[in-house]
Write a protein that holds these residues in place. Structure first.
Motif, PDB file in Angstrom:
ATOM      1  N   SER A 165       0.897  -1.132   0.148  1.00 44.48           N
ATOM      2  CA  SER A 165       0.089   0.163  -0.065  1.00 44.48           C
ATOM      3  C   SER A 165       0.744   1.292   0.129  1.00 44.48           C
ATOM      4  N   THR A 166       0.394   2.392  -0.483  1.00 45.16           N
ATOM      5  CA  THR A 166       0.838   3.533  -0.524  1.00 45.16           C
ATOM      6  C   THR A 166       1.223   4.062   0.904  1.00 45.16           C
ATOM      7  N   VAL A 167       0.355   3.765   1.719  1.00 44.49           N
ATOM      8  CA  VAL A 167       0.425   4.360   3.402  1.00 44.49           C
ATOM      9  C   VAL A 167       1.700   3.561   3.963  1.00 44.49           C
ATOM     10  N   ASP A 168       1.938   2.244   3.739  1.00 43.18           N
ATOM     11  CA  ASP A 168       3.026   1.402   3.919  1.00 43.18           C
ATOM     12  C   ASP A 168       4.419   1.980   3.343  1.00 43.18           C
ATOM     13  N   LEU A 169       4.380   2.296   1.903  1.00 42.87           N
ATOM     14  CA  LEU A 169       5.511   2.609   1.474  1.00 42.87           C
ATOM     15  C   LEU A 169       5.899   3.948   1.900  1.00 42.87           C
ATOM     16  N   GLN A 170       5.155   4.988   2.479  1.00 43.10           N
ATOM     17  CA  GLN A 170       5.545   5.881   3.189  1.00 43.10           C
ATOM     18  C   GLN A 170       6.023   5.856   4.486  1.00 43.10           C
ATOM     19  N   ARG A 171       5.952   4.566   5.007  1.00 45.64           N
ATOM     20  CA  ARG A 171       6.258   4.545   6.454  1.00 45.64           C
ATOM     21  C   ARG A 171       7.782   3.575   6.666  1.00 45.64           C
ATOM     22  N   TYR A 172       7.588   2.462   5.685  1.00 43.45           N
ATOM     23  CA  TYR A 172       8.782   1.631   5.827  1.00 43.45           C
ATOM     24  C   TYR A 172       9.640   1.320   4.402  1.00 43.45           C
ATOM     25  N   PRO A 173      10.831   0.806   4.585  1.00 47.01           N
ATOM     26  CA  PRO A 173      11.620   0.462   3.331  1.00 47.01           C
ATOM     27  C   PRO A 173      10.872  -0.617   2.704  1.00 47.01           C
ATOM     28  N   LEU A 174      11.294  -0.648   1.526  1.00 44.58           N
ATOM     29  CA  LEU A 174      10.395  -1.802   0.577  1.00 44.58           C
ATOM     30  C   LEU A 174      11.091  -3.319   0.989  1.00 44.58           C
ATOM     31  N   TYR A 175      11.987  -3.337   1.346  1.00 44.82           N
ATOM     32  CA  TYR A 175      12.618  -4.664   1.789  1.00 44.82           C
ATOM     33  C   TYR A 175      11.769  -5.271   2.984  1.00 44.82           C
ATOM     34  N   ARG A 176      11.607  -4.420   3.851  1.00 45.13           N
ATOM     35  CA  ARG A 176      10.790  -4.843   5.041  1.00 45.13           C
ATOM     36  C   ARG A 176       9.523  -5.285   4.696  1.00 45.13           C
ATOM     37  N   LEU A 177       8.737  -4.607   3.831  1.00 47.68           N
ATOM     38  CA  LEU A 177       7.598  -4.768   3.439  1.00 47.68           C
ATOM     39  C   LEU A 177       7.218  -6.029   2.294  1.00 47.68           C
TER      40      LEU A 177
END
Length: 269
Positions: A165-177
């Motif tokens: 999600s865009t919200v997650d990408l605003q908060r976390y690095p890609l690889y963690r997601l």
């Protein structure tokens, strides 16, 4: 007196992936709280039993997670006193960028997502994503201590994009997601970096002057089957050397991008 950081029972129990070890996910969460400043230096961490109740797990994965953080020198365990955040964790050093910043640490300020789209795979990444025709691209500006820290594009196979999600990408690095949303085990990464004269667009978003020296860093990350699962092409302010390296994950090594690389590694020809 050291401060306790209490949580209500079970408040962190949601969101665990069934595809990754519990201890690994608990360690990631605690690490992010420490490096993000939510658990400040010298703060007391709750006892293992309380953490286990809070996360809704047994004591065993909590104990394993704390051992991992102790090995990284992020926490100190004192017999008879408890477990505390290290007073001076090495990854807190100002100006130092660690693998944790690139892979797991929550951003101190929400990142700016400029664009998300499916694009042709850039030529420099094409050899790694064989069989793919297009890739999902995310143009992003990330911040560190509320200051622009990196500008560039993240790339993931299209099949992974919907769960990011865009919200997650605003908060976390890609690889963690990728780890937490898709349960992907990150086995290794290949990095290439070089000194560049920063372009006008990157200079604008990083708030520095056009054509000033900057560090261009590209990365491709692979899973346990050696398949490329993500990549990025980012620009960071200021570093006058060129280097290439590979890294195995889970080693906790820090990469200091603030001091001359000649003092840390020999550039590859």
């Amino acid at each position: 007196m050291a401060k306790d950081f209490n949580r209500s029972t079970g408040s962190r129990a949601n969101g665990f992936s069934s595809k990754l070890p519990l201890w690994y996910q608990i360690a990631n969460r605690l690490r992010s709280e420490i490096l993000g400043g939510h658990l400040p230096p010298g703060g007391r961490i709750e006892p293992e039993i309380r953490l286990a109740e809070d996360y809704g797990v047994s004591v065993v994965p909590v104990r394993q997670a704390l051992r991992a953080l102790e090995a990284e020198a992020l926490i100190v365990r004192r017999r008879g006193s408890g477990t505390f955040v290290s007073s001076k964790p090495s990854a807190r050093d100002k100006g130092a960028t660690s693998l944790r910043d690139l892979y797991s640490t929550e951003f101190s300020k929400p990142a700016l997502i400029l664009e998300r789209s499916e694009v042709e795979i850039p030529p420099n990444f094409l050899p790694y994503f064989s069989g793919e025709t297009v890739i999902h691209a995310i143009r992003r500006v990330a911040f560190r201590d509320a200051v622009p820290w990196s500008f560039g594009t993240l790339y993931v196979p299209v099949r992974y994009a919907d769960a990011l999600s865009t919200v997650d990408l605003q908060r976390y690095p890609l690889y963690r997601l990728l780890q937490e949303r898709h349960g992907i085990y990150l086995a290794r990464s290949h990095f290439e970096a070089m000194a560049v004269a920063i372009g006008e667009e990157a200079a604008h978003y990083l708030e520095i002057g056009p054509y000033e020296p900057a560090l261009s860093l590209t990365c491709v990350t692979f899973d346990g089957a050696d398949r490329a699962v993500g990549a990025f092409d980012m620009t960071f302010p200021n570093d006058p050397f060129v280097f290439k390296f590979d890294t195995e994950h889970g080693l906790g090594d820090d990469i200091d991008l603030s001091t001359p690389l000649s003092a840390r590694t020999r550039p590859m020809e």
